[in-house]
Scaffold this motif. Structure first.
Motif, PDB file in Angstrom:
ATOM      1  N   PHE A  74       0.815  -1.207   0.000  1.00 46.94           N
ATOM      2  CA  PHE A  74       0.000   0.000   0.000  1.00 46.94           C
ATOM      3  C   PHE A  74       0.850   1.258   0.000  1.00 46.94           C
ATOM      4  CE2 PHE A  74      -2.632  -3.271   1.930  1.00 46.94           C
ATOM      5  CZ  PHE A  74      -3.827  -3.111   1.235  1.00 46.94           C
ATOM      6  N   LYS A  75       0.323   2.307  -0.614  1.00 44.55           N
ATOM      7  CA  LYS A  75       0.761   3.652  -0.328  1.00 44.55           C
ATOM      8  C   LYS A  75       0.004   4.108   0.911  1.00 44.55           C
ATOM      9  CE  LYS A  75       1.119   4.648  -5.316  1.00 44.55           C
ATOM     10  NZ  LYS A  75       2.577   4.800  -5.480  1.00 44.55           N
ATOM     11  N   VAL A  76       0.496   5.155   1.557  1.00 47.75           N
ATOM     12  CA  VAL A  76      -0.163   5.680   2.754  1.00 47.75           C
ATOM     13  C   VAL A  76      -0.735   7.059   2.460  1.00 47.75           C
ATOM     14  CG1 VAL A  76       0.266   6.614   5.067  1.00 47.75           C
ATOM     15  CG2 VAL A  76       1.102   4.338   4.465  1.00 47.75           C
ATOM     16  N   ALA A  77      -1.979   7.257   2.842  1.00 43.70           N
ATOM     17  CA  ALA A  77      -2.596   8.579   2.861  1.00 43.70           C
ATOM     18  C   ALA A  77      -2.441   9.104   4.284  1.00 43.70           C
ATOM     19  CB  ALA A  77      -4.063   8.506   2.452  1.00 43.70           C
ATOM     20  N   GLU A  78      -1.535  10.066   4.438  1.00 42.18           N
ATOM     21  CA  GLU A  78      -1.121  10.520   5.765  1.00 42.18           C
ATOM     22  C   GLU A  78      -1.890  11.765   6.211  1.00 42.18           C
ATOM     23  OE1 GLU A  78      -0.359   9.973   8.717  1.00 42.18           O
ATOM     24  OE2 GLU A  78       1.608   9.117   8.212  1.00 42.18           O
ATOM     25  N   ALA A  79      -2.082  11.827   7.524  1.00 44.79           N
ATOM     26  CA  ALA A  79      -2.698  12.990   8.172  1.00 44.79           C
ATOM     27  C   ALA A  79      -4.079  13.295   7.604  1.00 44.79           C
ATOM     28  CB  ALA A  79      -1.775  14.215   8.056  1.00 44.79           C
ATOM     29  N   MET A  80      -4.856  12.250   7.382  1.00 44.10           N
ATOM     30  CA  MET A  80      -6.222  12.387   6.884  1.00 44.10           C
ATOM     31  C   MET A  80      -7.203  12.212   8.050  1.00 44.10           C
ATOM     32  SD  MET A  80      -5.739  12.946   3.655  1.00 44.10           S
ATOM     33  CE  MET A  80      -7.353  12.668   2.933  1.00 44.10           C
ATOM     34  N   ASP A  81      -8.494  12.091   7.736  1.00 41.56           N
ATOM     35  CA  ASP A  81      -9.473  11.958   8.811  1.00 41.56           C
ATOM     36  C   ASP A  81      -9.292  10.650   9.588  1.00 41.56           C
ATOM     37  OD1 ASP A  81     -10.583  11.460   6.015  1.00 41.56           O
ATOM     38  OD2 ASP A  81     -12.032  10.316   7.177  1.00 41.56           O
ATOM     39  N   THR A  82      -8.726   9.608   8.970  1.00 40.12           N
ATOM     40  CA  THR A  82      -8.477   8.360   9.699  1.00 40.12           C
ATOM     41  C   THR A  82      -7.486   8.577  10.831  1.00 40.12           C
ATOM     42  OG1 THR A  82      -8.941   7.077   7.713  1.00 40.12           O
ATOM     43  CG2 THR A  82      -7.780   5.940   9.468  1.00 40.12           C
ATOM     44  N   SER A  83      -6.595   9.523  10.683  1.00 42.34           N
ATOM     45  CA  SER A  83      -5.650   9.851  11.759  1.00 42.34           C
ATOM     46  C   SER A  83      -6.270  10.783  12.796  1.00 42.34           C
ATOM     47  CB  SER A  83      -4.391  10.497  11.174  1.00 42.34           C
ATOM     48  OG  SER A  83      -4.662  11.806  10.727  1.00 42.34           O
ATOM     49  N   GLN A  84      -7.608  10.953  12.714  1.00 41.54           N
ATOM     50  CA  GLN A  84      -8.375  11.823  13.612  1.00 41.54           C
ATOM     51  C   GLN A  84      -8.042  13.301  13.396  1.00 41.54           C
ATOM     52  OE1 GLN A  84      -7.659   8.947  17.232  1.00 41.54           O
ATOM     53  NE2 GLN A  84      -9.294  10.377  17.747  1.00 41.54           N
ATOM     54  N   ARG A  85      -7.709  13.614  12.169  1.00 42.61           N
ATOM     55  CA  ARG A  85      -7.383  15.000  11.818  1.00 42.61           C
ATOM     56  C   ARG A  85      -8.589  15.901  12.097  1.00 42.61           C
ATOM     57  NH1 ARG A  85      -3.885  17.086   7.752  1.00 42.61           N
ATOM     58  NH2 ARG A  85      -3.814  19.336   8.113  1.00 42.61           N
ATOM     59  N   GLY A  86      -8.384  16.905  12.941  1.00 49.56           N
ATOM     60  CA  GLY A  86      -9.472  17.799  13.312  1.00 49.56           C
ATOM     61  C   GLY A  86     -10.501  17.164  14.223  1.00 49.56           C
ATOM     62  N   MET A  87     -10.252  15.934  14.656  1.00 52.56           N
ATOM     63  CA  MET A  87     -11.173  15.220  15.548  1.00 52.56           C
ATOM     64  C   MET A  87     -10.362  14.511  16.630  1.00 52.56           C
ATOM     65  SD  MET A  87     -13.870  13.609  12.793  1.00 52.56           S
ATOM     66  CE  MET A  87     -14.521  14.610  11.452  1.00 52.56           C
ATOM     67  N   GLY A  88      -9.481  15.283  17.260  1.00 57.04           N
ATOM     68  CA  GLY A  88      -8.583  14.747  18.276  1.00 57.04           C
ATOM     69  C   GLY A  88      -7.136  15.054  17.985  1.00 57.04           C
ATOM     70  N   VAL A  89      -6.780  15.127  16.707  1.00 54.46           N
ATOM     71  CA  VAL A  89      -5.420  15.485  16.292  1.00 54.46           C
ATOM     72  C   VAL A  89      -5.468  16.885  15.686  1.00 54.46           C
ATOM     73  CG1 VAL A  89      -3.581  14.974  14.630  1.00 54.46           C
ATOM     74  CG2 VAL A  89      -4.588  13.131  15.976  1.00 54.46           C
ATOM     75  N   ASP A  90      -4.757  17.825  16.306  1.00 55.26           N
ATOM     76  CA  ASP A  90      -4.770  19.205  15.838  1.00 55.26           C
ATOM     77  C   ASP A  90      -3.644  19.442  14.828  1.00 55.26           C
ATOM     78  OD1 ASP A  90      -2.494  19.267  17.462  1.00 55.26           O
ATOM     79  OD2 ASP A  90      -3.485  20.368  19.082  1.00 55.26           O
ATOM     80  N   TRP A  91      -3.615  20.647  14.266  1.00 53.87           N
ATOM     81  CA  TRP A  91      -2.640  20.941  13.224  1.00 53.87           C
ATOM     82  C   TRP A  91      -1.188  20.819  13.694  1.00 53.87           C
ATOM     83  CZ3 TRP A  91      -0.719  20.600   8.835  1.00 53.87           C
ATOM     84  CH2 TRP A  91       0.294  21.437   8.350  1.00 53.87           C
ATOM     85  N   PRO A  92      -0.792  21.309  14.886  1.00 57.88           N
ATOM     86  CA  PRO A  92       0.608  21.114  15.283  1.00 57.88           C
ATOM     87  C   PRO A  92       1.031  19.645  15.301  1.00 57.88           C
ATOM     88  CG  PRO A  92      -0.398  22.788  16.658  1.00 57.88           C
ATOM     89  CD  PRO A  92      -1.511  22.180  15.847  1.00 57.88           C
ATOM     90  N   VAL A  93       0.163  18.761  15.770  1.00 52.47           N
ATOM     91  CA  VAL A  93       0.488  17.329  15.766  1.00 52.47           C
ATOM     92  C   VAL A  93       0.490  16.793  14.335  1.00 52.47           C
ATOM     93  CG1 VAL A  93      -0.260  15.044  16.519  1.00 52.47           C
ATOM     94  CG2 VAL A  93      -0.367  16.975  18.101  1.00 52.47           C
ATOM     95  N   ALA A  94      -0.500  17.207  13.536  1.00 54.55           N
ATOM     96  CA  ALA A  94      -0.563  16.760  12.140  1.00 54.55           C
ATOM     97  C   ALA A  94       0.666  17.225  11.360  1.00 54.55           C
ATOM     98  CB  ALA A  94      -1.835  17.280  11.482  1.00 54.55           C
ATOM     99  N   ARG A  95       1.112  18.428  11.610  1.00 60.72           N
ATOM    100  CA  ARG A  95       2.310  18.937  10.924  1.00 60.72           C
ATOM    101  C   ARG A  95       3.522  18.063  11.229  1.00 60.72           C
ATOM    102  NH1 ARG A  95       2.766  24.577  12.627  1.00 60.72           N
ATOM    103  NH2 ARG A  95       3.459  23.651  14.593  1.00 60.72           N
TER     104      ARG A  95
END
Length: 387
Positions: A74-95
């Protein structure tokens, strides 16, 4: 092996495990471009107040899981909603996740694309289109600085401030003119995030589809593809048949992916799916069979996973991440079932019991003995059930 599982009516039912995990044999070979949207593993000890604080990430385990996905093809789709982006994971952590993951992928020969959105900008009536555009540019710049590829995520702030389709067309077109590499567009339905209701300037999906089709036609040179997550195959098919040559349809339909990837006489979809985080070994074997020309084996393996996916992604769909992380724990990819924002509490024990049963039915439990042991411990702690 057997285990007593709670049912939605409050009763207990004995489940006799099939215990026949599907395991890859040999390297994966796909004839579709397939991204697995990957979850994040938190440090459960460091997260003292998960509802109220930015999560502390277990980086070693998080990156090890991505390596697991790469090994399966697989390729990875990173920092998407599956990673709880904007739903527990904020931008500093996503960055930081984007930066670490791109560097890690380069070191292990993995391939990924990263979500760039506007979640550093809280949506509100005072937000302007200029601020939305600046927020997008900031996040695109982070991905670009690492040499990564961009998935242009749907924006809650844009959904709030846009006055109609023209605002979407103009803002996206300006961004696309300046990206360094072709991007994947991201159409996430309101079932995944209610704040995205009316995306592309209309609550009528047919009208919204016309808008996004126009955007793609006008900017095809800068668009690798579009991920569509509407949980209704007819809309994906309608847009897929309108895409210019060279622009890929990435199914994000966690209800109908098996048939959409298989395709029909008029074409097929590639994939960018959160469910592939949870069912990666089975999906890898199935997709390799499809590439080898064995469509029957592909459907034989992948079709049974759809019922599991429909349970994980059932309404309220935004809580699907809890089922994904639960399976990662059952399958030994992490030592705990804790999530950013305490999101493991978003579903009840009967749901997790159903996920366990369906995962066993379709060969997703990689080590049935370990999974059963962990399931029993979970039921004891979470529900006082001696399974």
């Amino acid at each position: 092996m057997q285990i007593r599982l709670p049912q939605s009516d409050g009763s207990l039912k004995t489940h006799y495990l099939k215990a026949e995990p599907v395991r890859p044999h040999g390297p994966a070979k796909f004839n579709r471009t397939v991204y697995a949207a990957a979850h994040v593993v938190v440090d459960p000890v460091a997260n003292l107040d998960p509802w109220d604080a930015s999560p502390r990430v277990d980086w070693d385990t998080t990156l090890a899981f991505r390596e697991h996905l790469y090994r399966l093809g697989f390729k990875v789709a990173e920092a998407m909603d599956t990673s709880q982006r904007g739903m527990g994971v904020d931008w500093p952590v996503a960055r930081e996740l984007i930066q670490r993951s791109i560097r890690h992928a380069r070191s292990v020969g993995g391939d990924l694309a990263c979500g760039a959105g506007t979640d550093q900008l809280p949506p509100g009536p005072e937000v302007t289109l200029g601020q939305v555009e600046a927020a997008y540019r900031e996040q695109i710049g982070v991905v670009d600085a690492e040499g990564g590829r961009v998935i242009l995520m749907a924006s809650r702030a844009l959904a709030r401030v846009a006055r109609g389709p023209q605002d979407y067309l103009e803002l996206y077109s300006r961004l696309l003119r300046e990206v360094s590499q072709p991007v994947v567009l991201h159409w996430l339905g309101e079932m995944f995030d209610p704040a995205l209701r009316g995306y592309w300037g209309s609550t009528d999906i047919a009208t919204a589809l016309d808008t996004v089709a126009q955007l793609i036609a006008d900017n095809a040179r800068k668009i690798e593809g579009i991920k569509v997550s509407l949980l209704d195959a007819k809309w994906e098919l309608a847009l897929r048949r309108r895409l210019p040559a060279g622009v890929k349809m990435y199914t994000g339909d966690d209800f109908n992916y098996a048939e959409l990837i298989a395709g029909d006489a008029q074409g097929y979809s590639h994939a960018l799916l959160g469910i592939f985080d949870a069912i990666a070994p089975v999906a890898s074997v199935a997709l390799s069979a499809l590439a080898a020309g064995n469509a029957f084996r592909y459907r034989e393996l992948l079709d049974p996973t759809v019922e599991l996916s429909r349970e994980i992604f059932r309404a309220p769909t935004r809580h699907y991440k809890s089922g994904v992380v639960f399976l990662a724990w059952l399958n030994g990819h992490q030592d705990h079932f804790s999530m950013a924002g305490g999101a493991q509490s978003a579903r009840g024990v009967a749901h997790y019991a159903r996920v366990f049963q369906l995962a066993d039915d379709c060969g997703v439990l990689a080590d049935p003995e370990l999974a059963t042991l962990r399931m029993k411990r979970f039921l004891s702690v979470a529900a006082g059930i001696n399974a």
